[in-house]
Every structure is written in structure tokens, then in C-alpha cells.
Design a protein around this motif. Structure first.
Motif, short mmCIF file in Angstrom:
data_model
loop_
_atom_site.label_atom_id
_atom_site.label_comp_id
_atom_site.label_asym_id
_atom_site.label_seq_id
_atom_site.Cartn_x
_atom_site.Cartn_y
_atom_site.Cartn_z
N GLY A 114 0.82 -1.21 0.00
CA GLY A 114 0.00 0.00 0.00
C GLY A 114 0.86 1.26 0.00
O GLY A 114 0.61 2.20 -0.76
N ALA A 115 1.89 1.26 0.84
CA ALA A 115 2.80 2.41 0.89
C ALA A 115 3.56 2.55 -0.43
O ALA A 115 3.79 3.66 -0.92
CB ALA A 115 3.78 2.25 2.05
N ARG A 117 2.48 1.61 -3.42
CA ARG A 117 1.56 2.14 -4.44
C ARG A 117 1.45 3.66 -4.32
O ARG A 117 1.47 4.38 -5.31
CB ARG A 117 0.18 1.50 -4.29
N GLU A 118 1.32 4.13 -3.10
CA GLU A 118 1.22 5.58 -2.89
C GLU A 118 2.51 6.29 -3.32
O GLU A 118 2.46 7.32 -3.98
CB GLU A 118 0.90 5.90 -1.44
N ASN A 120 4.52 5.41 -5.56
CA ASN A 120 4.63 5.36 -7.01
C ASN A 120 3.51 6.08 -7.76
O ASN A 120 3.48 6.02 -8.99
CB ASN A 120 4.69 3.90 -7.48
N ALA A 121 2.63 6.74 -7.05
CA ALA A 121 1.60 7.52 -7.74
C ALA A 121 2.30 8.55 -8.62
O ALA A 121 3.26 9.20 -8.19
CB ALA A 121 0.69 8.21 -6.73
N ASN A 124 3.26 11.85 -7.14
CA ASN A 124 4.33 11.79 -6.14
C ASN A 124 5.71 11.66 -6.78
O ASN A 124 6.71 11.99 -6.14
CB ASN A 124 4.11 10.62 -5.17
#
Length: 171
Positions: A114-115, A117-118, A120-121, A124
């Protein structure tokens, strides 16, 4: 490049050098991200691979996460000691022992994923969505080309490189 060495414009035009620079720009943050979940990038890759392909042998895991096979024993031992992996079978001299991810390993992986994925947004990373997709495709293509070259099969070309969820081991 001149005989005295490249100038900054020449260096900035080299794709492999740009990859090195991007790695350095991102690596500290990625190591911190994974450390927050009690993992290294390679351990994350091992857990991800075993979720996708349960029961892999150590040699295949090493290939998939791009580490030396000799390094995989210590990586697996650490994850087994922490209860994130379990060995199946007794093994022994010359007998491979498959490893599987445990429920605790799945929980740690889910949290770290989850971290990741965030992190790699596209926003970001300072990229537009289409740029992130292009960059990812090009990096997979580069990795596949290097794997082909390393395997001694430099004449073989893949039309669609296989993505790897692991992370290269640092020297």
C-alpha cells in the motif's frame, strides 16, 4: 565524449547514467519506506514473488528479484526467523527446499505494498500518468535487454518484456 572525459551535457544524454541518477534520487526514500515495514527492497520482492508463485525454490527467487543466488540463503533465513516465510520439507545436501509466505508475511507485504503504491503515484514522482506508464515500460524493456545479454543470448529479442516485482540488490 572527449578523451578527458564527459562533460555534464554528455553525461546527461546517457540513458544508463540517467538510471543511476534516478536510483540515487529515489533509493534513500525507498529504503526508508520499506524499513518502516521492517523490510528491505529485496525482501519486499521476495514476499511479492512468493505471493504470486508459492513454493519457488531459492535459485528461482534469486533470478526473479535480481540478486546473486548466494545471497538468497541469508535473505530467506532472516524472513523465516521473523515468521514471514516458512520452508516446506526437510531439504538436505543437494535437495532444494521450497519456501512459502506465511499469513504474517502476507500482512507485512500488504502494508508495504500500500505504501509502495502511494509512493509510485505519478503525482508523487513528479510525472503525468502517461509518463509514468512510458517510464515503467522503458525500464522493463531495459531490464529484459540486460537479462538477455547476461544470459549470453544477445541475439534473442522479446517483444514484451516480463516485469519483475523485485528490486535489484545493491553492491
Amino acid at each position: 565524449m572527449s578523451e578527458t572525459g564527459p562533460d555534464s551535457d554528455e553525461l546527461n544524454a546517457l540513458p544508463a547514467w540517467a538510471v543511476v541518477q534516478a536510483y540515487h534520487a529515489l533509493s534513500r526514500e525507498l529504503y526508508e519506506l520499506f524499513a518502516g515495514h521492517g523490510l528491505t527492497p529485496v525482501q519486499f520482492g521476495v514476499l511479492a514473488q512468493l505471493t504470486e508463485s508459492p513454493g519457488l525454490l531459492q535459485a528461482e527467487l534469486a533470478r526473479r528479484v535480481l540478486v546473486r543466488p548466494q545471497s538468497m540463503t541469508a535473505i530467506i533465513n532472516d524472513l523465516v526467523e521473523r515468521g514471514l516465510l516458512r520452508r516446506e520439507g526437510t531439504g538436505g545436501r543437494g535437495r532444494p527446499v521450497p519456501v512459502r509466505i506465511t499469513d504474517e508475511g502476507r500482512n507485512v507485504l500488504a502494508s508495504a505494498a500500500g505504501a509502495m503504491r502511494e509512493f509510485n503515484a505519478p503525482d508523487n514522482l513528479g510525472l503525468a500518468s502517461y509518463e509514468a506508464g512510458m517510464l515503467t515500460a522503458l525500464l522493463h524493456k531495459l531490464t529484459a535487454a540486460r537479462r538477455t545479454r547476461a544470459s549470453g543470448d544477445g541475439n534473442r529479442r522479446r517483444s514484451t518484456p516480463e516485469p519483475a516485482s523485485g528490486v535489484q540488490e545493491t553492491p
